[in-house]
Design an enzyme around this catalytic site. Structure first.
Site, PDB file in Angstrom:
ATOM      1  N   GLY A  77       0.830  -1.210   0.000  1.00  0.00           N
ATOM      2  CA  GLY A  77       0.000   0.000   0.000  1.00  0.00           C
ATOM      3  C   GLY A  77       0.862   1.257   0.000  1.00  0.00           C
ATOM      4  O   GLY A  77       0.589   2.214   0.723  1.00  0.00           O
ATOM      5  N   ALA A  78       1.899   1.240  -0.862  1.00  0.00           N
ATOM      6  CA  ALA A  78       2.893   2.323  -0.833  1.00  0.00           C
ATOM      7  C   ALA A  78       2.503   3.512  -1.705  1.00  0.00           C
ATOM      8  O   ALA A  78       3.234   4.495  -1.745  1.00  0.00           O
ATOM      9  CB  ALA A  78       4.249   1.773  -1.281  1.00  0.00           C
ATOM     10  N   ASN A  79       1.382   3.408  -2.402  1.00  0.00           N
ATOM     11  CA  ASN A  79       1.063   4.471  -3.364  1.00  0.00           C
ATOM     12  C   ASN A  79       0.364   5.675  -2.762  1.00  0.00           C
ATOM     13  O   ASN A  79       0.260   6.714  -3.394  1.00  0.00           O
ATOM     14  CB  ASN A  79       0.206   3.906  -4.504  1.00  0.00           C
ATOM     15  N   THR A  80      -0.096   5.543  -1.540  1.00  0.00           N
ATOM     16  CA  THR A  80      -0.830   6.674  -0.956  1.00  0.00           C
ATOM     17  C   THR A  80      -0.675   6.698   0.561  1.00  0.00           C
ATOM     18  O   THR A  80      -0.144   5.770   1.161  1.00  0.00           O
ATOM     19  CB  THR A  80      -2.328   6.591  -1.360  1.00  0.00           C
ATOM     20  N   GLY A  81      -1.145   7.805   1.160  1.00  0.00           N
ATOM     21  CA  GLY A  81      -1.224   7.912   2.623  1.00  0.00           C
ATOM     22  C   GLY A  81       0.087   7.656   3.344  1.00  0.00           C
ATOM     23  O   GLY A  81       1.157   8.103   2.931  1.00  0.00           O
ATOM     24  N   GLY A  97       1.730   4.924   3.710  1.00  0.00           N
ATOM     25  CA  GLY A  97       2.668   4.083   2.959  1.00  0.00           C
ATOM     26  C   GLY A  97       3.539   4.913   2.035  1.00  0.00           C
ATOM     27  O   GLY A  97       4.754   4.690   1.925  1.00  0.00           O
ATOM     28  N   SER A 106      -3.539  -0.383  14.763  1.00  0.00           N
ATOM     29  CA  SER A 106      -4.245   0.870  15.036  1.00  0.00           C
ATOM     30  C   SER A 106      -4.737   0.872  16.474  1.00  0.00           C
ATOM     31  O   SER A 106      -4.906  -0.190  17.093  1.00  0.00           O
ATOM     32  CB  SER A 106      -5.448   0.971  14.099  1.00  0.00           C
ATOM     33  N   TYR A 112     -13.243  -4.060  11.544  1.00  0.00           N
ATOM     34  CA  TYR A 112     -11.948  -3.386  11.377  1.00  0.00           C
ATOM     35  C   TYR A 112     -11.114  -3.572  12.650  1.00  0.00           C
ATOM     36  O   TYR A 112      -9.926  -3.896  12.612  1.00  0.00           O
ATOM     37  CB  TYR A 112     -12.165  -1.892  11.090  1.00  0.00           C
TER      38      TYR A 112
HETATM   39  N1  LIG Z   1      -5.248   6.794   8.640  1.00  0.00           N
HETATM   40  C1  LIG Z   1      -5.393   6.491   9.905  1.00  0.00           C
HETATM   41  O1  LIG Z   1      -5.894   7.295  10.698  1.00  0.00           O
HETATM   42  C2  LIG Z   1      -4.922   5.195  10.428  1.00  0.00           C
HETATM   43  C3  LIG Z   1      -4.377   4.228   9.620  1.00  0.00           C
HETATM   44  N2  LIG Z   1      -3.975   3.040  10.166  1.00  0.00           N
HETATM   45  C4  LIG Z   1      -3.431   1.980   9.310  1.00  0.00           C
HETATM   46  O2  LIG Z   1      -2.394   2.486   8.516  1.00  0.00           O
HETATM   47  C5  LIG Z   1      -2.311   1.765   7.295  1.00  0.00           C
HETATM   48  C6  LIG Z   1      -2.212   2.713   6.130  1.00  0.00           C
HETATM   49  O3  LIG Z   1      -3.408   3.434   6.062  1.00  0.00           O
HETATM   50  P1  LIG Z   1      -3.574   4.851   5.371  1.00  0.00           P
HETATM   51  O4  LIG Z   1      -2.359   5.267   4.708  1.00  0.00           O
HETATM   52  O5  LIG Z   1      -4.189   5.706   6.372  1.00  0.00           O
HETATM   53  O6  LIG Z   1      -4.716   4.505   4.327  1.00  0.00           O
HETATM   54  P2  LIG Z   1      -4.885   4.758   2.766  1.00  0.00           P
HETATM   55  O7  LIG Z   1      -6.250   4.354   2.455  1.00  0.00           O
HETATM   56  O8  LIG Z   1      -4.441   6.125   2.421  1.00  0.00           O
HETATM   57  O9  LIG Z   1      -3.855   3.724   2.129  1.00  0.00           O
HETATM   58  C7  LIG Z   1      -4.106   2.358   2.190  1.00  0.00           C
HETATM   59  C8  LIG Z   1      -3.264   1.654   1.153  1.00  0.00           C
HETATM   60  O10 LIG Z   1      -3.586   0.272   1.206  1.00  0.00           O
HETATM   61  C9  LIG Z   1      -3.844  -0.161  -0.124  1.00  0.00           C
HETATM   62  N3  LIG Z   1      -4.741  -1.283  -0.179  1.00  0.00           N
HETATM   63  C10 LIG Z   1      -6.003  -1.373   0.235  1.00  0.00           C
HETATM   64  N4  LIG Z   1      -6.509  -2.565  -0.073  1.00  0.00           N
HETATM   65  C11 LIG Z   1      -5.544  -3.262  -0.693  1.00  0.00           C
HETATM   66  C12 LIG Z   1      -5.459  -4.544  -1.268  1.00  0.00           C
HETATM   67  N5  LIG Z   1      -6.474  -5.359  -1.280  1.00  0.00           N
HETATM   68  N6  LIG Z   1      -4.294  -4.920  -1.816  1.00  0.00           N
HETATM   69  C13 LIG Z   1      -3.249  -4.103  -1.849  1.00  0.00           C
HETATM   70  N7  LIG Z   1      -3.274  -2.878  -1.342  1.00  0.00           N
HETATM   71  C14 LIG Z   1      -4.414  -2.462  -0.766  1.00  0.00           C
HETATM   72  C15 LIG Z   1      -4.445   1.056  -0.797  1.00  0.00           C
HETATM   73  O11 LIG Z   1      -4.378   0.931  -2.200  1.00  0.00           O
HETATM   74  P3  LIG Z   1      -5.324   1.831  -3.162  1.00  0.00           P
HETATM   75  O12 LIG Z   1      -4.717   3.191  -3.176  1.00  0.00           O
HETATM   76  O13 LIG Z   1      -5.220   1.144  -4.437  1.00  0.00           O
HETATM   77  O14 LIG Z   1      -6.674   1.824  -2.548  1.00  0.00           O
HETATM   78  C16 LIG Z   1      -3.533   2.124  -0.251  1.00  0.00           C
HETATM   79  O15 LIG Z   1      -2.351   2.146  -0.966  1.00  0.00           O
HETATM   80  C17 LIG Z   1      -3.534   0.868   7.264  1.00  0.00           C
HETATM   81  O16 LIG Z   1      -3.155  -0.436   7.628  1.00  0.00           O
HETATM   82  C18 LIG Z   1      -4.439   1.441   8.328  1.00  0.00           C
HETATM   83  O17 LIG Z   1      -5.262   0.467   8.901  1.00  0.00           O
HETATM   84  C19 LIG Z   1      -4.069   2.809  11.487  1.00  0.00           C
HETATM   85  C20 LIG Z   1      -4.578   3.742  12.328  1.00  0.00           C
HETATM   86  C21 LIG Z   1      -5.087   4.985  11.878  1.00  0.00           C
HETATM   87  C1  LIG Z   2     -15.823   7.589  17.436  1.00  0.00           C
HETATM   88  C2  LIG Z   2     -15.502   8.679  18.372  1.00  0.00           C
HETATM   89  C3  LIG Z   2     -14.608   9.704  18.079  1.00  0.00           C
HETATM   90  C4  LIG Z   2     -13.894   9.730  16.763  1.00  0.00           C
HETATM   91  C5  LIG Z   2     -12.980   8.860  16.394  1.00  0.00           C
HETATM   92  C6  LIG Z   2     -12.288   8.747  15.152  1.00  0.00           C
HETATM   93  C7  LIG Z   2     -12.533   9.734  14.101  1.00  0.00           C
HETATM   94  C8  LIG Z   2     -11.431   7.734  15.005  1.00  0.00           C
HETATM   95  C9  LIG Z   2     -10.702   7.377  13.839  1.00  0.00           C
HETATM   96  C10 LIG Z   2      -9.912   6.293  13.899  1.00  0.00           C
HETATM   97  C11 LIG Z   2      -9.176   5.739  12.811  1.00  0.00           C
HETATM   98  C12 LIG Z   2      -9.115   6.413  11.521  1.00  0.00           C
HETATM   99  C13 LIG Z   2      -8.542   4.576  13.022  1.00  0.00           C
HETATM  100  C14 LIG Z   2      -7.803   3.861  12.062  1.00  0.00           C
HETATM  101  O1  LIG Z   2      -7.289   2.822  12.321  1.00  0.00           O
HETATM  102  C15 LIG Z   2     -14.311  10.811  19.085  1.00  0.00           C
HETATM  103  C16 LIG Z   2     -14.720  12.120  18.486  1.00  0.00           C
HETATM  104  C17 LIG Z   2     -12.849  10.879  19.427  1.00  0.00           C
HETATM  105  C18 LIG Z   2     -15.010  10.680  20.404  1.00  0.00           C
HETATM  106  C19 LIG Z   2     -16.062   9.725  20.607  1.00  0.00           C
HETATM  107  C20 LIG Z   2     -16.229   8.604  19.659  1.00  0.00           C
END
Ligand SMILES: NC(=O)C1=CN([C@@H]2O[C@H](COP(=O)(O)OP(=O)(O)OC[C@H]3O[C@@H](n4cnc5c(N)ncnc54)[C@H](OP(=O)(O)O)[C@@H]3O)[C@@H](O)[C@H]2O)C=CC1
Ligand SMILES: CC1=C(/C=C/C(C)=C/C=C/C(C)=C/C=O)C(C)(C)CCC1
Length: 875
Positions: A604-608, A610, A733, A758
């Site tokens: 998942g290195a193409n976005t976010g 990663g 997470s 999740y």
């Molecule tokens: N963002 C957050 O707040 C949090 C994120 N995380 C964890 O961090 C990690 C990265 O997330 P984040 O960067 O935020 O999310 P993004 O959605 O920005 O990135 C996720 C990446 O995973 C890829 N992906 C999804 N499904 C598949 C699949 N079936 N096969 C291969 N690649 C796949 C996506 O590809 P494509 O672009 O093609 O969809 C994308 O590159 C995740 O494991 C997430 O659970 C944990 C806690 C909080």
């Molecule tokens: C539900 C909820 C909240 C929002 C939580 C959010 C937005 C969490 C996002 C978590 C992610 C993205 C996790 C990825 O692994 C508050 C406002 C804190 C308070 C009360 C309940």
């Protein structure tokens, strides 16, 4: 020394329930009397580098865990004395979402006379209990997080005195003057304020342990400037930029350094050239080249708090000699006065030297106390400064530079360690440290540009100008360019050359590269953030100056001033050096570790997260395999990262984690093509999608987030073992607490709840990491689970409306992708983590996960179930 009032508490109490503050300096314990309701009371502890502040009347308490222990940003928590229900609720939410570094707290009001609030921060040792005893409140502290009495408090630990530096350690071949400042006792308020109570005096006897990290001084910088020989060749020196304070403020925190000259005992009286006697009251801090003391005139009895002067002490023939000459020639108080009048300025940050002299083998200079250095402020927790503060600083410094340039001198070593801020007013900024000052225009005739006419790379390597790198005498443009680098660094926390361990000429080459590419330089530092237009304009202007050109200071200042005004700021306003958001929620971390010759695979290195992880690791020189399901998106990211990092060794391979066939094909390709794999980052993830199944019939989130990565790791494990030491990082997470492992309905067929599913998959990531650590013991392969923070990425695309509203609410506390990537990078590169495996990390430090995530029995069951589902045997 002691915080009684003033800026620390002002900072501490300035905002709502939590705030930033500068760390208090020393061990202190105070009984807070409830009789004195109207008066403010401050209490502070520095407990093995941790500090608690308490303030009764405004009902605020704060704690700052140590930077010595944690590489990431410091955090401040303030809670009410006898915390209210609202405060506790806020804390619970904050702790739950790991917004604040609290892992444990408790409030109770057993009876009217004794209530307490205890908080334990992520530091293993922190626990602060605030008790009320009748009409008095008392603070108790204990290591293990539970109530203690003061007898068991580690406050009684003795500090060891720094051993004297051996002669042979003093002089050795090393880099050009890399100045590192070590606050010996951190001054929070200007030494002018406050009185030391007898009790405090007693506490001051307690000595702090000073671990000796020898950073040997530069021979040349210790030699008399007169004896200094110009080196015609630019000497190639190995310089680790991170080892210098101002190159990386965050890195040097708490690192104790030994000065080239041994310390003179406190209490010593020295006599200056005009027979004035100065008593060294307290050693404040030291660099490799000099020591700074709080001093008072010998006939006055004063505690360090009342010292109105500071004295810098260095080798007789060292850089202080140059500095003394500068002050005598160019910065006499009457010249400063005249300048102030002429230019109608309210302030000019040029320190006036009120005395100088020799003491044994030392030279010393005495100045009125100027407060503390910007470096100290940044070390206390501010990796970056708000733009407004940087503009204010720059405007003050430009005034000072215009003055010294007019007096024919260039400063030649501008960095945070040479900038003082008056901690009382917070509007006065002094430019100090003229040890490298150069008279570029003697008698009005500008020196000619000649490379190698001086020692190359002199001054702080990260911030010196290209001219200084090349050994050409620094001129006006050198100072203005250095100031530009500083501003960039203070605002963004990075420079293209600041996190790489490079030789000084490699740093010079980077500076050369960017001198004609200001947009590139700015982009590189700001990454995805919006850059400061004022700074960009400033840089464009100063980088194009000719060697002998007189800068247009009015124009430069006007640009910065306009921007400052637009932000509603002014020079009269106190500097707000607190970067609240970044500080508390940013979690930026920095390390110079290189990964040349290492191979990293990241899903998942193409976005976010990663993508930002890939960018960072690419800059460290690693070969990167981007495992992505969407090749077009991946190519776009690859191109961008290649351009940004200059690393062409980045390849894309197709991987769809929702299909075991794709995973097997991918792994086969890697096993056939790659000779080694040192870091596997299981990053890809999907969150809260509508119910769907993978190609193999697994519930999508469990299938992709856990099973897909489980299989991938299984297929690559032999390669990882062969490449040991190697690491596996699983992106989990804080959401692991949202679910449980439903062994009897793992695919949520009976009951699907997208958030719980999740949570189940993220819990599985942690349990998998724990099991991996056990099974991989003694193989050289280690495993880590990571919570990146709440990060603004595409992950939330499937969130329902309710959660999206929640998201909006918490948005101010969320991280950018760059910030979100820091803990992954930390786990990938931090050398000490070689010795740890199986842990859960967040904010670049070990973190606490739920009890369910520490259940080894469940971890084993999950392992067996996963193997069964995937049809593999993995013992
Ligand atoms: N963002 C957050 O707040 C949090 C994120 N995380 C964890 O961090 C990690 C990265 O997330 P984040 O960067 O935020 O999310 P993004 O959605 O920005 O990135 C996720 C990446 O995973 C890829 N992906 C999804 N499904 C598949 C699949 N079936 N096969 C291969 N690649 C796949 C996506 O590809 P494509 O672009 O093609 O969809 C994308 O590159 C995740 O494991 C997430 O659970 C944990 C806690 C909080
Ligand atoms: C539900 C909820 C909240 C929002 C939580 C959010 C937005 C969490 C996002 C978590 C992610 C993205 C996790 C990825 O692994 C508050 C406002 C804190 C308070 C009360 C309940």
């Amino acid at each position: 020394m002691i915080v009684r009032s003033g800026s620390a508490r002002k900072a501490l109490c300035s905002s709502r329930n939590f705030s930033h503050t500068i760390r208090a300096p020393t061990i202190r314990e105070e009984t807070i009397s409830s009789d004195n309701q109207k008066k403010s009371h401050a209490s502070s502890y520095d407990l093995k580098n941790r500090t608690v502040y308490a303030r009764r009347n405004r009902r605020i308490l704060g704690l700052v865990p140590s930077r010595n222990t944690y590489p990431a940003n410091d955090h401040v928590i303030c809670v009410s004395y006898n915390a209210s229900v609202t405060t506790v609720l806020w804390l619970k939410v904050a702790a739950w979402f790991q917004i604040l570094p609290i892992v444990w707290w408790e409030t109770a009001r057993p009876n009217r006379n004794c209530g307490f609030t205890a908080i334990r921060a992520k530091s293993k040792l922190c626990a602060f209990i605030f008790e009320r005893h009748g009409r008095h409140a008392r603070i108790c502290v204990k290591d293990d997080g539970f109530i203690s009495d003061q007898k068991s408090s580690p406050l009684s630990r003795k500090r060891k005195v720094s051993p004297p530096v051996k002669e042979e350690e003093k002089v050795s071949q090393t880099t050009s003057a890399v100045i590192t400042q070590t606050p010996v006792k951190r001054l929070l308020t200007s030494p002018r304020k406050g009185k030391a109570s007898p009790k405090v005096k007693e506490q001051e006897e307690v000595k702090e342990t000073i671990s000796v990290t020898l950073q040997t001084p530069d021979k040349t910088s210790l030699a008399s400037p007169r004896n200094r020989k110009a080196s015609p060749q630019v000497k190639e020196e190995e310089v680790k930029p991170m080892s210098s304070v101002s190159q990386s403020p965050s890195k040097s925190k708490g690192r104790k350094r030994v000065c080239a000259v041994g310390p003179v005992p406190e209490g010593t009286v020295v006599c200056d050239q005009s027979s004035k006697k100065w008593k060294l009251v307290e050693l404040l801090w030291q660099t490799e080249l000099d020591l700074t003391y709080a001093v008072c005139q010998a006939n006055q009895q004063a505690g360090s708090n009342e010292c109105k002067y500071m004295l810098r002490l260095g080798a007789k023939e060292g850089h202080l000699f140059n500095e003394q000459n500068f002050h005598l020639r160019a910065a006499k108080p009457d010249a400063v006065e005249k300048w102030l009048k002429l230019h109608k300025l309210d302030f000019l940050g040029i320190p006036s030297c009120v005395g100088f002299g020799l003491h044994e083998a030392y030279r010393f200079l005495v100045f009125p106390s100027m407060g503390q250095t910007l470096q100290t402020v940044m070390d206390e927790g501010n990796c970056t400064l708000p733009e407004k503060a940087v503009l204010q600083l720059a405007l003050r410094l430009l005034d000072a530079l215009e003055f010294i340039h007019e007096k024919e001198y260039a400063h030649a070593d501008i960095h945070a360690g040479n900038i003082y801020i008056n901690t009382d007013s917070q509007t006065e900024v002094f430019l100090s440290g003229f040890g490298h000052a150069f008279r570029f225009c003697p008698g009005g005739k500008h020196v000619e540009y000649r490379q190698g006419s001086r020692t190359a790379h002199q001054g702080n390597i990260t911030f010196i100008s290209l001219d200084s790198h090349k050994g050409a005498g620094p001129s006006c443009r050198s100072d203005l360019q250095s100031l530009g680098y500083c501003m960039l660094y203070w605002m963004t926390g990075s420079l293209p050359w600041s996190h790489l361990s490079q030789t000084s000429s490699a740093i010079a080459a980077e500076k050369e590269r960017y001198i004609s590419d200001i947009p590139g330089l700015v982009r590189c530092c700001y990454k995805q953030k919006k850059a400061s237009v004022a700074l960009q304009d400033y840089l464009t202007n100063v980088m194009s100056l000719q060697y002998t050109e007189k800068p247009d200071y009015t124009l430069l200042k006007a640009g910065l001033h306009e921007s400052l005004q637009k932000m509603g700021g002014s020079l009269k306003e106190s500097l707000n050096l607190m970067h609240l958001h970044r500080e508390m929620f940013g979690g930026q971390w920095s390390s110079s570790t290189r990964l040349d010759g290492k191979t990293v695979l990241i899903t998942g290195a193409n976005t976010g997260i990663g993508k930002e992880t890939t960018r960072d690791l690419a800059k460290r020189g690693a070969r990167i395999i981007m495992a992505c399901r969407d090749l077009e998106k991946a190519e776009r990211a690859q191109k961008e990262i290649m351009e940004d990092s200059g690393n062409q060794n980045i390849v894309i391979k197709k991987l769809d984690l929702s299909d075991t066939k794709s995973i097997r094909e991918f792994a086969e390709l890697i096993n056939n093509e790659e000779r080694a794999l040192h870091i596997l980052i299981n990053n890809a993830g999907i969150m809260m999608c509508p119910y769907s199944k993978t190609a193999d019939g697994f519930e999508m989130q469990f299938g992709v987030n856990h099973l897909g990565h489980f299989l991938l790791t299984f297929l690559l494990i032999d390669l990882l073992k062969r490449s040991a030491p190697s690491r596996i990082i699983n992106l989990s997470s804080m959401a692991h607490g949202w679910g449980t492992i439903a062994l009897d309905d793992i695919n949520s067929e009976r009951n699907y709840h997208s958030r719980r599913a999740y949570g189940q998959s993220k819990l599985a990531n942690i349990l998998f990491t724990r099991s991996l650590a056990k099974k991989l013991k003694d193989t050289g392969v280690t495993a880590y689970a990571v919570h990146p923070g709440i990060v603004r990425t595409e992950l939330k695309r499937h969130m329902n409306l309710g959660l999206l509203i929640m998201w909006k609410i918490v948005r101010p506390f969320t991280k950018t992708s760059v910030q979100g990537a820091q803990t992954t990078i930390y786990c990938a590169v931090q050398p000490e983590l070689d010795k740890e495996s199986g842990g859960y990390y967040s904010n670049c430090r070990p973190s606490r996960c739920t009890r369910a995530a520490r259940d080894d029995e469940m971890a084993e069951k999950l392992w067996e179930l996963s193997c069964k589902m995937l049809g593999i045997v993995w013992d």
